[in-house]
Every structure is written in structure tokens, then in C-alpha cells.
Design a protein around this motif. Structure first.
Motif, short mmCIF file in Angstrom:
data_model
loop_
_atom_site.label_atom_id
_atom_site.label_comp_id
_atom_site.label_asym_id
_atom_site.label_seq_id
_atom_site.Cartn_x
_atom_site.Cartn_y
_atom_site.Cartn_z
N ALA A 12 0.84 -1.21 0.00
CA ALA A 12 0.00 0.00 0.00
C ALA A 12 0.87 1.25 0.00
CB ALA A 12 -0.91 -0.02 1.22
N ARG A 13 1.96 1.20 0.76
CA ARG A 13 2.87 2.35 0.84
C ARG A 13 3.54 2.60 -0.52
NH1 ARG A 13 4.50 6.83 2.43
NH2 ARG A 13 6.65 7.20 2.94
N LEU A 14 3.96 1.51 -1.16
CA LEU A 14 4.60 1.64 -2.48
C LEU A 14 3.62 2.23 -3.50
CD1 LEU A 14 6.97 1.07 -4.40
CD2 LEU A 14 6.09 -1.25 -4.69
N ALA A 15 2.38 1.71 -3.49
CA ALA A 15 1.38 2.20 -4.44
C ALA A 15 1.10 3.69 -4.19
CB ALA A 15 0.10 1.39 -4.31
N GLU A 16 1.04 4.06 -2.91
CA GLU A 16 0.77 5.45 -2.55
C GLU A 16 1.91 6.36 -3.04
OE1 GLU A 16 -0.07 5.86 1.62
OE2 GLU A 16 0.35 8.00 1.56
N LEU A 17 3.14 5.93 -2.81
CA LEU A 17 4.30 6.72 -3.24
C LEU A 17 4.33 6.85 -4.76
CD1 LEU A 17 7.04 5.32 -0.87
CD2 LEU A 17 6.41 7.73 -1.06
N ARG A 18 4.04 5.74 -5.43
CA ARG A 18 4.07 5.75 -6.90
C ARG A 18 3.05 6.76 -7.45
NH1 ARG A 18 1.01 3.38 -10.34
NH2 ARG A 18 0.08 1.84 -8.94
N ARG A 19 1.84 6.76 -6.86
CA ARG A 19 0.81 7.70 -7.33
C ARG A 19 1.19 9.13 -6.99
NH1 ARG A 19 -2.81 3.83 -4.91
NH2 ARG A 19 -3.44 2.34 -6.49
N GLU A 20 1.75 9.34 -5.80
CA GLU A 20 2.18 10.69 -5.43
C GLU A 20 3.17 11.26 -6.44
OE1 GLU A 20 3.79 10.71 -1.48
OE2 GLU A 20 1.85 10.32 -0.57
N HIS A 21 4.00 10.36 -7.01
CA HIS A 21 5.01 10.80 -7.97
C HIS A 21 4.51 10.67 -9.42
CE1 HIS A 21 7.50 10.45 -4.40
NE2 HIS A 21 8.39 11.19 -5.03
N ASN A 22 3.21 10.39 -9.55
CA ASN A 22 2.61 10.26 -10.88
C ASN A 22 3.35 9.27 -11.78
OD1 ASN A 22 0.26 11.74 -10.92
ND2 ASN A 22 1.42 13.65 -11.04
N LEU A 23 3.70 8.14 -11.21
CA LEU A 23 4.39 7.10 -11.98
C LEU A 23 3.46 5.91 -12.15
CD1 LEU A 23 7.83 7.18 -10.11
CD2 LEU A 23 7.39 8.03 -12.41
N THR A 24 3.62 5.20 -13.25
CA THR A 24 2.86 3.97 -13.45
C THR A 24 3.72 2.78 -13.00
OG1 THR A 24 3.73 3.62 -15.66
CG2 THR A 24 1.73 4.97 -15.48
N GLN A 25 3.09 1.62 -12.90
CA GLN A 25 3.85 0.41 -12.55
C GLN A 25 4.90 0.15 -13.63
OE1 GLN A 25 0.91 -2.64 -11.93
NE2 GLN A 25 0.55 -2.02 -9.81
N ASN A 26 4.55 0.47 -14.89
CA ASN A 26 5.52 0.30 -15.98
C ASN A 26 6.73 1.22 -15.81
OD1 ASN A 26 4.53 -1.75 -17.65
ND2 ASN A 26 2.95 -0.38 -18.45
N ASP A 27 6.48 2.46 -15.37
CA ASP A 27 7.59 3.41 -15.16
C ASP A 27 8.58 2.84 -14.14
OD1 ASP A 27 6.43 5.25 -16.86
OD2 ASP A 27 5.34 6.28 -15.26
N ILE A 28 8.02 2.32 -13.04
CA ILE A 28 8.88 1.76 -11.98
C ILE A 28 9.65 0.56 -12.54
CG2 ILE A 28 8.91 0.63 -9.70
CD1 ILE A 28 8.05 3.43 -9.33
#
Lengths: 85, 163
Positions: B6-22
Motif C-alpha cells: 500500500a505504501r509503495l502504491a501510494e508513493l508511486r501515485r504521489e510521484h505520478n508514476l505507473t507500474q511500468n515506469d517503476i
């Protein structure tokens, strides 16, 4: 300000873009008052001043720190709304 | 404490990144990122370090450790109000998630009128004294300042963090 809405039903997200500076405009608030119930007009008049003041703060914040998500709402059904400044 | 996923998903959205970007940055598959976010698997230590670099935070913060405890900062270590962010995190019992990030200087404008509650429209925020929170911050307390469950089961957290 960008408002981004994504829902599982839509194939593409809805994007609305408008400058937050318009929230300083008395003209905008006059329109808001025109379509507001009488019992809420007092609130609109009070908040319009505070919102205009906060626009200055938000603009300064963006200049110094870059853009950020002001609000993110994610519903259980997958609908996601992001207000980005 | 929220899960790593949940923390990872939250951080990813905060940085406007997709799972593909990561996935691209770590040279792995998007499915692997999806599995982390759903807590099906966990990244190894090397990858944790790379993830922390992507989000420009420490591994403690990535694992959700630093944000929990409120800390008192002595006068010389306190940040200016323009360097603080006020976060409201609501996880409703029916699965809805709300994240509000406000520069602390903007909160100051509204706090005297209890307008934060009015704008949010969330019942879980009704009994939270925003004036008291603001007073705590002015005295040098930051971190997770509120963590409550409302009568209808919503979980509300309020954090004040430096930029």
C-alpha cells in the motif's frame, strides 16, 4: 490546475485544465453566488476571500517546490479523481 | 501500520508514476511491481535501495517507519511554515481512499474557521480540532499527529511533514 478523472467504464481519462488564478476573480464568485441557495451565500462570501488568499500560497508553493497532487480520491469501484496543482 | 504494498502504491501515485515506469527504471517486469503492491511478494534489499532512490526518500520512509511517530523539533531545527505539508489520509470502511495534501501555509488561512472540515465533507473529520493540530505544529511537533477511527469505521490519519 488539472482535474483528472479515470473510471473503469471510460477507455480514456477525462482531463480538465484551468488556471487557479481565476479563483481570485470576483466575476467567478458572482456567478457562484447566482447559483447558490440563500442559506449558503454567506459561506460562499466568506470562503471566496480565503480561497483567493490560498491561491497565492499554492502558486508560491508550486514555484518553490513544483507541482503536486492536492487531492486524490480513489473509490472502491476503481474511479480515481486527482486534482493536481 | 499500512502494508509495504500500500505504501509503495501510494508513493508511486504521489510521484505520478505507473507500474511500468517503476519496472522500466528497475529493469524488471510490471507484473513484479504489481505483486509488490498487492503484497504477494517483496523486493530484495538492493531493489529497496533503488526504490528509495526513485522516490528520493530513505528506506525507513519507504517501509513506512519514519512517518509514524510524531517528533518534537527544537527551535533551531524547526522548518518554516512554507516548508511543511499537511496531509489528510482517509481510508473508508467501504474501500474508498482519500488523500489531501495541503501546504501548511494554506492550512493556516482556513484553520481559524474550521473550514477544513467544511470542505472535506467527511464525518470522520468532524471531531478533530484543527486549531490544536496547528498549535502543535507551531510548537515544533511534526509527524503523524492524528490517527483515529470514526464511528462508521473510517480510518483518518493526519500528518505534518517537511518537504
Amino acid at each position: 490546475m488539472k482535474i483528472l478523472v479515470t473510471t473503469p467504464e471510460l477507455r480514456f481519462p477525462i482531463k480538465l485544465i484551468f488556471p487557479i488564478g481565476v479563483l481570485r476573480s470576483r466575476w467567478i464568485w458572482r456567478i457562484a453566488l447566482k447559483y447558490t441557495d440563500d442559506d449558503q451565500k454567506q459561506d460562499i462570501m466568506m470562503y471566496s476571500g480565503m480561497i483567493a488568499e490560498s491561491v497565492d500560497v499554492l502558486e508560491k508553493y508550486v514555484r518553490n517546490n513544483g507541482h503536486f497532487n492536492l487531492v486524490e480520491v480513489e473509490a472502491k469501484d476503481g474511479t480515481r479523481v486527482v486534482i493536481r496543482i | 501500520m499500512e502494508s509495504f504494498g500500500a505504501r509503495l502504491a501510494e508513493l508511486r501515485r504521489e510521484h505520478n508514476l505507473t507500474q511500468n515506469d517503476i519496472a522500466d527504471r528497475l529493469n524488471i517486469s510490471a507484473q513484479a511491481v504489481s505483486k509488490w503492491e498487492n503484497d504477494l511478494t517483496s523486493p530484495d534489499i538492493d531493489t529497496l535501495l533503488k526504490l528509495a532512490d526513485i522516490f528520493n526518500i530513505s528506506t525507513d520512509e519507504l517501509l513506512g517507519k519514519n512517518k509514524i511517530e510524531p517528533v518534537y523539533l527544537p527551535t533551531e531545527q524547526r522548518k518554516d511554515i512554507n516548508q511543511l505539508v499537511f496531509r489528510i489520509i482517509v481510508d473508508s470502511v467501504d474501500g474508498d481512499r482519500v488523500r489531501i495534501n495541503l501546504p501548511m501555509a494554506a492550512v493556516k488561512i482556513f484553520v481559524n474557521n474550521d473550514s477544513v472540515k467544511v470542505f472535506s465533507g467527511n464525518k470522520a473529520l468532524e471531531n478533530i480540532d484543527f486549531n490544536q493540530i496547528f498549535a502543535l505544529v507551531e510548537q515544533g511537533v511534526i509527524g503523524e499527529l492524528v490517527s483515529v477511527d470514526s464511528a462508521d469505521g473510517d480510518h483518518v490519519r493526519i500528518l505534518v511533514e517537511s518537504i
